[in-house]
Design a protein around this motif. Structure first.
Motif, mmCIF file in Angstrom:
data_model
loop_
_atom_site.group_PDB
_atom_site.id
_atom_site.type_symbol
_atom_site.label_atom_id
_atom_site.label_comp_id
_atom_site.label_asym_id
_atom_site.label_seq_id
_atom_site.Cartn_x
_atom_site.Cartn_y
_atom_site.Cartn_z
ATOM 1 N N UNK A 176 0.816 -1.216 0.000
ATOM 2 C CA UNK A 176 0.000 0.000 0.000
ATOM 3 C C UNK A 176 0.852 1.270 0.000
ATOM 4 N N UNK A 177 2.140 1.109 0.272
ATOM 5 C CA UNK A 177 3.076 2.217 0.064
ATOM 6 C C UNK A 177 4.123 1.709 -0.921
ATOM 7 N N UNK A 178 4.765 2.654 -1.662
ATOM 8 C CA UNK A 178 5.745 2.230 -2.673
ATOM 9 C C UNK A 178 6.954 1.555 -2.015
ATOM 10 N N UNK A 179 7.389 2.137 -0.894
ATOM 11 C CA UNK A 179 8.449 1.546 -0.068
ATOM 12 C C UNK A 179 7.994 1.661 1.379
ATOM 13 N N UNK A 180 8.745 1.071 2.303
ATOM 14 C CA UNK A 180 8.383 1.214 3.713
ATOM 15 C C UNK A 180 9.372 2.175 4.350
ATOM 16 N N UNK A 181 8.863 3.327 4.797
ATOM 17 C CA UNK A 181 9.750 4.301 5.420
ATOM 18 C C UNK A 181 10.290 3.720 6.733
ATOM 19 N N UNK A 182 11.610 3.640 6.842
ATOM 20 C CA UNK A 182 12.227 3.130 8.070
ATOM 21 C C UNK A 182 12.496 4.341 8.969
ATOM 22 N N UNK A 183 11.470 4.717 9.712
ATOM 23 C CA UNK A 183 11.579 5.927 10.545
ATOM 24 C C UNK A 183 12.642 5.743 11.637
ATOM 25 N N UNK A 184 12.818 4.503 12.086
ATOM 26 C CA UNK A 184 13.813 4.276 13.155
ATOM 27 C C UNK A 184 15.234 4.547 12.660
ATOM 28 N N UNK A 185 15.419 4.499 11.329
ATOM 29 C CA UNK A 185 16.759 4.782 10.790
ATOM 30 C C UNK A 185 17.185 6.217 11.114
ATOM 31 N N UNK A 186 16.201 7.110 11.262
ATOM 32 C CA UNK A 186 16.541 8.528 11.492
ATOM 33 C C UNK A 186 17.259 8.725 12.836
ATOM 34 N N UNK A 187 16.604 8.382 13.969
ATOM 35 C CA UNK A 187 17.331 8.561 15.239
ATOM 36 C C UNK A 187 18.566 7.661 15.344
ATOM 37 N N UNK B 27 26.061 8.652 13.649
ATOM 38 C CA UNK B 27 26.847 9.478 12.733
ATOM 39 C C UNK B 27 26.587 10.963 12.970
ATOM 40 N N UNK B 28 27.559 11.781 12.563
ATOM 41 C CA UNK B 28 27.420 13.241 12.717
ATOM 42 C C UNK B 28 26.888 13.892 11.448
ATOM 43 N N UNK B 29 26.587 13.077 10.403
ATOM 44 C CA UNK B 29 26.135 13.639 9.126
ATOM 45 C C UNK B 29 24.642 14.001 9.180
ATOM 46 N N UNK B 30 24.228 15.045 8.455
ATOM 47 C CA UNK B 30 22.805 15.408 8.413
ATOM 48 C C UNK B 30 21.961 14.309 7.753
ATOM 49 N N UNK B 31 20.709 14.190 8.191
ATOM 50 C CA UNK B 31 19.813 13.148 7.677
ATOM 51 C C UNK B 31 18.522 13.764 7.127
ATOM 52 N N UNK B 32 18.170 13.358 5.909
ATOM 53 C CA UNK B 32 16.913 13.779 5.286
ATOM 54 C C UNK B 32 15.961 12.595 5.220
ATOM 55 N N UNK B 33 14.655 12.906 5.057
ATOM 56 C CA UNK B 33 13.686 11.864 4.726
ATOM 57 C C UNK B 33 12.969 12.278 3.438
#
Ligand code: PEP
Ligand code: MN
Length: 360
Positions: free
Chosen positions: A268-279, A285-291
């Motif tokens: 039902x979604x094109x991919x599954x957003x892995x929200x836990x990957x963000x925190x 890592x110290x690199x900026x993260x986008x979604x």
């Protein structure tokens, strides 16, 4: 009888203590060997030497342990030692917070990505015409968005689908961005095109399908243009960080990461957003993260709450696709939002306190 047991147990405790001390002494020597090998550029694992040590131990074995048990026990000790050397190596990943505690801030024109404010990257999936890009660019500008995305080289699943305008597309992006004072984010798929990229784009995007294209990563690492690296659709977080390490280890420290959903059984979604990957990535890592709220969901109706969730989870920014008329778009026509929907999206994000981009 119980006195005898006590005495034996005491002996055992003493031997345990000695074994512990000896094993740690051994580990310290192993670490020194690791250092020497690193200086000499020699491989850490030496199977011939390991076999040699095992043979000598078995020859010297007088029991009561049989030879198989001795081999098994010492192999465990050898393996733990090798792991110890590899852990030392792991600690030194340049993208790791263990190497740099403060956040990396990537400056793209006036936009400071990763400094605590939320960045928006928006624009059409593909560059189709100058007029199409110009309409979107003006909408972005009005909403205070500074980073314009658009694909000129499109890595399409089918070879029969629109492949992008190539260099012509990059020229359009540059022209319109200069007119409107925006900065350009665009995907590069060929290591040989890095010089071309430096001419036209402000941020080199490396797409999900190329996250482990190591020659492309190395080429991007050799430029000094900021890179937006998207997570592969089947990549673990660890693989994602190793891909970023390829770029940073070549001297380009200006890397931004983008979670764009992973492949699961969900349809039902094109991919599954892995929200836990963000925190998780922010912690590691110290690199900026986008979604990327467009490719992760593949549908318009849930992009707003997903964008809020991304920023609430600690993302430094979001990416979304905007097209003047999605119905006739040459790629991703089902998921791009039009300009009116984009204005509403930005308005609601501001109202809910997630964005502070100024209306122009
Ligand atoms: C894109 O952002 O243009 C794109 C193709 O996305 P992805 O690489 O994440 O599929
Ligand atoms: Mn797209």
């Amino acid at each position: 009888m119980s006195n005898k047991l006590e005495e034996l147990r005491q002996q055992l405790d003493e031997i345990n203590g000695k074994l512990l001390e000896l094993m740690n002494q051994r580990a310290a020597v192993v670490q020194q060997i690791g250092e020497v090998k690193k200086q000499q550029g020699v491989n850490k694992y030496d199977p011939v030497r390991e076999q040699d040590m095992l043979n000598r131990l078995v020859q010297a074995n007088t029991g009561p342990f049989d030879d198989g048990t001795i081999r098994h026990l010492f192999k465990q000790i050898f393996k733990a030692s090798l792991d110890l050397q590899q852990q030392d190596q792991k600690k030194v990943l340049l993208v790791s917070r263990k190497r740099q505690t403060e956040d990396t801030v990537v400056q793209v024109g006036e936009e400071a990505v990763g400094n605590g404010s939320s960045t928006v990257i928006a624009g059409p999936c593909s560059v189709e015409s100058e007029e199409q890009v110009r309409q979107v660019a003006h909408a972005l500008k009005q909403q205070g968005v500074r980073l314009l995305r658009g694909g000129a080289f499109k890595p399409r699943t089918s070879p029969y689908d629109f492949q992008g305008l190539g260099e012509e597309g990059l020229k359009i992006l540059r022209k319109v961005a200069d007119e409107t004072g925006l900065k350009v984010v665009s995907e590069i798929v060929n290591p040989a095109d890095m010089e071309l990229a430096e001419q036209y784009v402000d941020v080199i995007q490396i797409g999900a399908r190329n996250m482990q294209n190591f020659e492309l990563l190395k080429a991007a690492g050799s430029t000094r243009t900021p890179v937006l690296l998207k997570r592969g659709m089947s990549a673990t977080v660890e693989e994602f960080l190793f891909a970023a390490e390829y770029i940073v280890s070549r001297g380009n420290t200006q890397v931004m990461l983008c979670e764009r959903g992973i492949r699961t059984y969900e349809k039902w979604t094109r991919n599954t957003l892995d929200i836990s990957a963000v925190p998780l990535i922010k912690q590691e890592s110290h690199l900026p993260v986008f979604v990327d709220v467009t490719h992760s969901t593949g549908r318009r109706d849930i992009q707003l709450p997903v964008a809020k969730a991304a920023l609430a989870a600690g993302a430094d920014g979001i990416m979304l696709e905007v097209h003047p008329n999605p119905a006739v778009a040459l790629s991703d026509s089902n998921q791009q939002i039009d300009i009116e929907q984009f204005n509403k999206f930005m308005q609601e994000m501001r109202r809910a306190g997630f964005l502070n981009q100024e209306l122009v």
